[in-house]
Design a protein around this motif. Sequence first.
Motif, PDB file in Angstrom:
ATOM      1  N   UNK A 615       0.965  -1.177  -0.010  1.00  0.00           N
ATOM      2  CA  UNK A 615      -0.180   0.108  -0.142  1.00  0.00           C
ATOM      3  C   UNK A 615       0.789   1.196   0.033  1.00  0.00           C
ATOM      4  N   UNK A 616       1.652   1.246   0.838  1.00  0.00           N
ATOM      5  CA  UNK A 616       2.653   2.454   1.040  1.00  0.00           C
ATOM      6  C   UNK A 616       3.316   2.587  -0.548  1.00  0.00           C
ATOM      7  N   UNK A 617       4.017   1.496  -1.111  1.00  0.00           N
ATOM      8  CA  UNK A 617       4.655   1.766  -2.258  1.00  0.00           C
ATOM      9  C   UNK A 617       3.578   2.166  -3.378  1.00  0.00           C
ATOM     10  N   UNK A 618       2.319   1.892  -3.136  1.00  0.00           N
ATOM     11  CA  UNK A 618       1.509   2.172  -4.281  1.00  0.00           C
ATOM     12  C   UNK A 618       1.332   3.742  -4.273  1.00  0.00           C
ATOM     13  N   UNK A 619       1.429   4.011  -3.081  1.00  0.00           N
ATOM     14  CA  UNK A 619       1.127   5.490  -3.039  1.00  0.00           C
ATOM     15  C   UNK A 619       2.505   6.635  -3.325  1.00  0.00           C
ATOM     16  N   UNK A 620       3.549   5.755  -3.058  1.00  0.00           N
ATOM     17  CA  UNK A 620       4.813   6.511  -3.320  1.00  0.00           C
ATOM     18  C   UNK A 620       5.684   5.942  -4.441  1.00  0.00           C
TER      19      UNK A 620
END
Length: 647
Positions: A615-620
């Motif tokens: 989720x994090x990397x999907x956002x960043x």
Amino acid sequence: MVFKRKLDCLSVGFNYPNIPRAPRSCRRKVLNKSTDDDTNMCGMDLLASLAGKLLQECESSSASSNAFEGNNLEGFGKEIKQEQEDHYKPFKSESSDQGNSVSRPTAYENASDKCVVNSFSFPDSDGILERTPMSDYKKVHGLVASVGCEAKNGNCDFYVKSEGITAETGDVNVNTGFEQGEATKGLGDGGLSTTHTCNVEETTALGVQFPISVYVDGDLKSPSFVNLTPNGSYARHGNHTNLGRDDDEKLFSYHKLSNKFKSYRSPTIRRIRKSLSSKYWKQVPKDFGHSRADVGIKALYRKRKSCYGYNAFQRETIYKRRRSSDRSSVVTSDGGHSSGSVSKLAEKGDAVKLSIKSFRIPELFIEVPETATVGSLKRTVMEAVSVLLSGGIRVGVLVHGKKVRDDRKTLSQSGISREENLRNLGFTLEPSPSKVPVPLCSEDPVVPDGPANISERSAASPTLDSGIPHADDVINAGNIVENNLELVPYQSDVSVDEPSSDLRALVPLPALEVKALAIVPLNQKPKRTELSQRRTRRPFSVAEVEALVHAVEELGTGRWRDVKLRAFENADHRTYVDLKDKWKTLVHTASISPQQRRGEPVPQELLDRVLRAYGYWSQHQGKHQARGAPKDPDMNRGRALESGVSV
DNA sequence: GTTAGGG
DNA sequence: CCCTAAC
């Protein structure tokens, strides 16, 4: 359970959801489309079958291990090899200092770089086949796992070997010029005669040649000579009782040591297959003495798309394809448990026992530069053979030289009986009919366009396009050409695939015409070198998953190379693609319910981290990837996996 | 050679 | 784990 097929190993759990979408490549959809036609079988199947049969009947292995080239299999089958030194001298030991005066073969006098492979024969059994775990069945099928080459009296003998099958070209006459000025001389029989080295008790070896007749022996032998021990081991009566085991072990080691021993799904093969596609090749029926310049234009290997070809091997072997109507007794893959049928027949006293010693294959025309290595030559030959065999072939039966076309006839009705002189019985290998490439390319289900269709048919029935009525009805012993369809590459396209600098211009077609079955450009730079085989599955351990998760947490999901370097640098078997794939599955796993998960359970904690990182990397994406690390910045904590950011 | 994504 | 398209 030697022949028990392990289908699942061919399509091991990678059943991804079928998301409707324009196929990126036709190579997919290789779903079971195998043919039911018993008469059509993949070459591999056939060979496997034959090999199996041989194994059953020819126990005394005489020239088997020989099939394993020493340079690749250090010490492998040394003993046996020794035994056959006089038959097949190692290339290096002889070729270099002998045979310099033999005259060069006619056909290709000036084509010093060309080799013509006439046939490959099956050696006596070596027990390996039976012992080959089914998990390796595909490899067995992969046949032509490797081609060996040994010089002998100026000739280069090629033999085929695979994990389960070994076949040598005892009667293969390869005219090659790779051995500088070394003239070649036929092995006497020009590859047409069969080597009767299979001393299987009273059973006389049959010489089955492509597509020519064979010698048969009607002597019915008691099936008892094939003893299968409870554990499935093969009780040998021959000299090398333990050969099988040793070989297996060595073979195994070999496998572990090198991935070169890859036979199945060889990208190289596929590439060649592609090359053989209609686009590049045209088929030229053999010249029956009636020159035909307008010969066929069909591509035997029409399928263009590369396919896994699993189908071909997912089909039951001929062993198990006994039709109730058939009275033949064939060893079943399950270790010959069907021997009962043999006995039964024996009791009836009307069984016909045959032993096929070798098959003559259509000539394979190969061209290689003199500077080519023997190894490359081997590969080239192997590939050519693979292409040939994988194209699909079927067996024909000849009685007194006449082809028996009616499959429904009984043997006796066809004049095949113990009483009859079985020498009049013959077998032929013919290109399979329309389904030719089916096994290899279920995609694009044989709905060839016009010309292709014709071609394939002609391939199946040479008579049809030979222009010579029943040309294949009468086979002259010792001279088979009828069905030797040939594939000749369109010169202009030959090098399309790999414009390698080493790829020399192929011999002008005219020179090949009636002789070559296939030209396999050397140095076609096999993509994955050697025989390819799917890597063994190596499930990620929890520790690895941890390391992976950790790395991804810090690096993000778009830097697999870095992930690899950071957390799996010393794990040679894990490529960054593997890591990427694993992450993919991890994300998926984390997304499904625990009940749906399989394999070694991954701690929920890790899965949670996976989702979080995901989720994090999907956002960043793309952003501070370099620093990232949403959490847990300390890596390598107690991980066995060495990491260390190199450089 | 990598990355991304379908199989 | 394989294969490819796209970079």
